[in-house]
Design an enzyme around this catalytic site. Sequence first.
Site, PDB file in Angstrom:
ATOM      1  CG  ASP A   1      -1.798  -1.204   1.286  1.00 54.72           C
ATOM      2  OD1 ASP A   1      -2.316  -1.596   0.241  1.00 54.72           O
ATOM      3  OD2 ASP A   1      -1.909  -1.794   2.369  1.00 54.72           O
TER       4      ASP A   1
ATOM      5  CE  LYS B   1       3.023  -2.467  -4.444  1.00 56.70           C
ATOM      6  NZ  LYS B   1       2.644  -2.151  -3.050  1.00 56.70           N
TER       7      LYS B   1
ATOM      8  N   GLY C   1      -4.365  -4.587  -3.982  1.00 61.66           N
ATOM      9  CA  GLY C   1      -5.362  -3.611  -4.401  1.00 61.66           C
ATOM     10  C   GLY C   1      -4.647  -2.347  -4.801  1.00 61.66           C
ATOM     11  CG  HIS C   2      -2.060  -1.702  -7.455  1.00 57.95           C
ATOM     12  ND1 HIS C   2      -1.251  -2.210  -8.445  1.00 57.95           N
ATOM     13  CD2 HIS C   2      -1.472  -2.009  -6.295  1.00 57.95           C
ATOM     14  CE1 HIS C   2      -0.205  -2.795  -7.875  1.00 57.95           C
ATOM     15  NE2 HIS C   2      -0.321  -2.695  -6.580  1.00 57.95           N
TER      16      HIS C   2
ATOM     17  CD  GLN D   1       0.671  -8.832  -2.255  1.00 55.19           C
ATOM     18  OE1 GLN D   1       1.402  -9.446  -2.988  1.00 55.19           O
ATOM     19  NE2 GLN D   1      -0.605  -8.678  -2.506  1.00 55.19           N
TER      20      GLN D   1
ATOM     21  CB  THR E   1       1.685 -12.011   1.169  1.00 53.43           C
ATOM     22  OG1 THR E   1       0.659 -12.606   0.377  1.00 53.43           O
ATOM     23  CG2 THR E   1       2.877 -11.630   0.313  1.00 53.43           C
TER      24      THR E   1
ATOM     25  N   GLY F   1     -11.065  -3.149   2.902  1.00 47.13           N
ATOM     26  CA  GLY F   1     -11.683  -2.000   3.567  1.00 47.13           C
ATOM     27  C   GLY F   1     -11.214  -1.820   5.000  1.00 47.13           C
TER      28      GLY F   1
HETATM   29  P1  IMP Z   1      -2.626 -12.721   2.409  1.00 50.72           P
HETATM   30  O1  IMP Z   1      -1.719 -12.200   1.336  1.00 50.72           O
HETATM   31  O2  IMP Z   1      -4.071 -12.495   2.138  1.00 50.72           O
HETATM   32  O3  IMP Z   1      -2.305 -14.142   2.770  1.00 50.72           O
HETATM   33  O4  IMP Z   1      -2.327 -11.857   3.744  1.00 50.72           O
HETATM   34  C1  IMP Z   1      -1.092 -11.951   4.442  1.00 50.72           C
HETATM   35  C2  IMP Z   1      -0.676 -10.603   5.003  1.00 50.72           C
HETATM   36  O5  IMP Z   1      -0.335  -9.740   3.922  1.00 50.72           O
HETATM   37  C3  IMP Z   1      -1.768  -9.868   5.767  1.00 50.72           C
HETATM   38  O6  IMP Z   1      -1.166  -9.104   6.789  1.00 50.72           O
HETATM   39  C4  IMP Z   1      -2.363  -8.931   4.735  1.00 50.72           C
HETATM   40  O7  IMP Z   1      -2.976  -7.817   5.324  1.00 50.72           O
HETATM   41  C5  IMP Z   1      -1.117  -8.551   3.973  1.00 50.72           C
HETATM   42  N1  IMP Z   1      -1.378  -8.147   2.580  1.00 50.72           N
HETATM   43  C6  IMP Z   1      -1.639  -8.934   1.520  1.00 50.72           C
HETATM   44  N2  IMP Z   1      -1.801  -8.222   0.410  1.00 50.72           N
HETATM   45  C7  IMP Z   1      -1.601  -6.943   0.753  1.00 50.72           C
HETATM   46  C8  IMP Z   1      -1.592  -5.728   0.008  1.00 50.72           C
HETATM   47  O8  IMP Z   1      -1.778  -5.674  -1.211  1.00 50.72           O
HETATM   48  N3  IMP Z   1      -1.339  -4.594   0.731  1.00 50.72           N
HETATM   49  C9  IMP Z   1      -1.098  -4.623   2.064  1.00 50.72           C
HETATM   50  N4  IMP Z   1      -1.081  -5.734   2.786  1.00 50.72           N
HETATM   51  C10 IMP Z   1      -1.333  -6.887   2.147  1.00 50.72           C
HETATM   52 MG    MG Z   2      -2.856  -1.922  -1.819  1.00 50.41          MG
END
Ligand code: IMP
Ligand code: MG
Length: 445
Positions: free
Chosen positions: A13, A16, A40-41, A223, A238, A301
């Site tokens: 976040d 990017k 999420g972008h 990420q 992740t 969200g």
């Molecule tokens: P997962 O990728 O859904 O397995 O989540 C694992 C960890 O990565 C959690 O703390 C999520 O909040 C974080 N995470 C996964 N994708 C994103 C992202 O795009 N932005 C920020 N945090 C992320």
């Molecule tokens: Mg994001």
Amino acid sequence: MANVIVIGAQWGDEGKGKITDLLSRSADVVVRSQGGVNAGHTVVVRGQTFKLHLIPSGILYPNTECIIGSGTVIDPQVLIEEIDQLKALGVSVDNLYISQTAHVTMPYHRQIDRASEESRGEYKIGTTGRGIGPTYADKSERTGIRILDLMNPKHLHKQLKWTIDYKNAILEKLYNLPPLDSERIIKEYLVYAERLRSHVVDSSLKIYQAVQEKKNILFEGAQGTLLDLDHGTYPYVTSSNPIAGGACVGAGVGPTTIDRVIGVAKAYTTRVGEGPFPTELNGNIGNLLCDRGAEFGTTTGRRRRCGWFDAVIGRYAVRINGLDCLAITKLDVLDELEEIKVCVAYKIDGVICNHFPTNASAFANCEPVYKILPGWRQSTTECRSLDDLPKEALRYLQFLAEIMKVPIAIVSVGASRDQTIIVEDPIHGPKRALLDANGIPVDMF
Ligand code: IMP
Ligand code: MG
């Protein structure tokens, strides 16, 4: 011409989406190498907001080819929704390509993700619940379904019959959940297959051909560094490799293909989900950053945790990714603050530590050492060059560059494309030439 990786230098976040959108202007091809619909972008173009999860932001440029590479995991239902959303807004997806070797997120992945999080209690990770971890786990376990499998109904039938029996045993016996109906899932996924078929390619070959044709390729990270499975804050990470090296693996290109690595970092720090966060601010300032920065997850969200900029993490990102330069985003969020802190080191068991500790419990118990800088208390949102910035804001940026020993190439002061200060061309500008013999940035400002 240059092939460039853009990665997140913090916990994701970082903004990017905006930076890759800007750089996509000069890219012929944009590639997503890892992650899935957990990403999420948010991109704002001419007042229109686009929320993208899987499709590279380059899709907003009509002539840019966008590739979802083999290191990604694809939830076809979400991808199709995204395609339909773009089409409804008048954006063509004719240039969208999907790797045939990417893995497919299935309904049982989402279910197992959520059920396992629930069962972890205090050990929960705070995942996005999108089935990302279980999809990658199946890939490693060699029970995954790939896009290739999806495209072959006979094969899919055979493979899924066994897999769903196996997953149902887990759902029923371990989590007390009702079993899934394999016929229904197969039927549903075969519909997705037909919607996606015309986009499916051998992505590594397609990228290689683009390299041979000397096209500009942008590898768009999802990420961030500290969410990396190998080098992040395990287990609060992740399940893929968002660091620069992961882009090569996930896209299927050799490291010699890459000319530049650009890191993106916010002017402060945020994190969603569980895990230690040394510079986290729980009081008024944290709320102010959250509100001014609209820090709510694009995918879930959820309210993002906010804190001061952490230069120990920044230096780690420089090291792990081999960053050539940084883009600093959301500088304007700090506009109202009287003073701003930057974490310059950690104190661990009374000892000052300048390096990011790989020991999880040391990181969890570290105490940030802060340098306090004066705020500027005026708006930066209309600034378009460094000369326009208040001198305290310039000083803040200079301090960040010095302490992380990395040049800052881009500064973002708002969500739209024009709210951007280009300090140096991040792609064609001098590669690390802005560092003196001691690694200190010179003549940058
Ligand atoms: P997962 O990728 O859904 O397995 O989540 C694992 C960890 O990565 C959690 O703390 C999520 O909040 C974080 N995470 C996964 N994708 C994103 C992202 O795009 N932005 C920020 N945090 C992320
Ligand atoms: Mg994001």
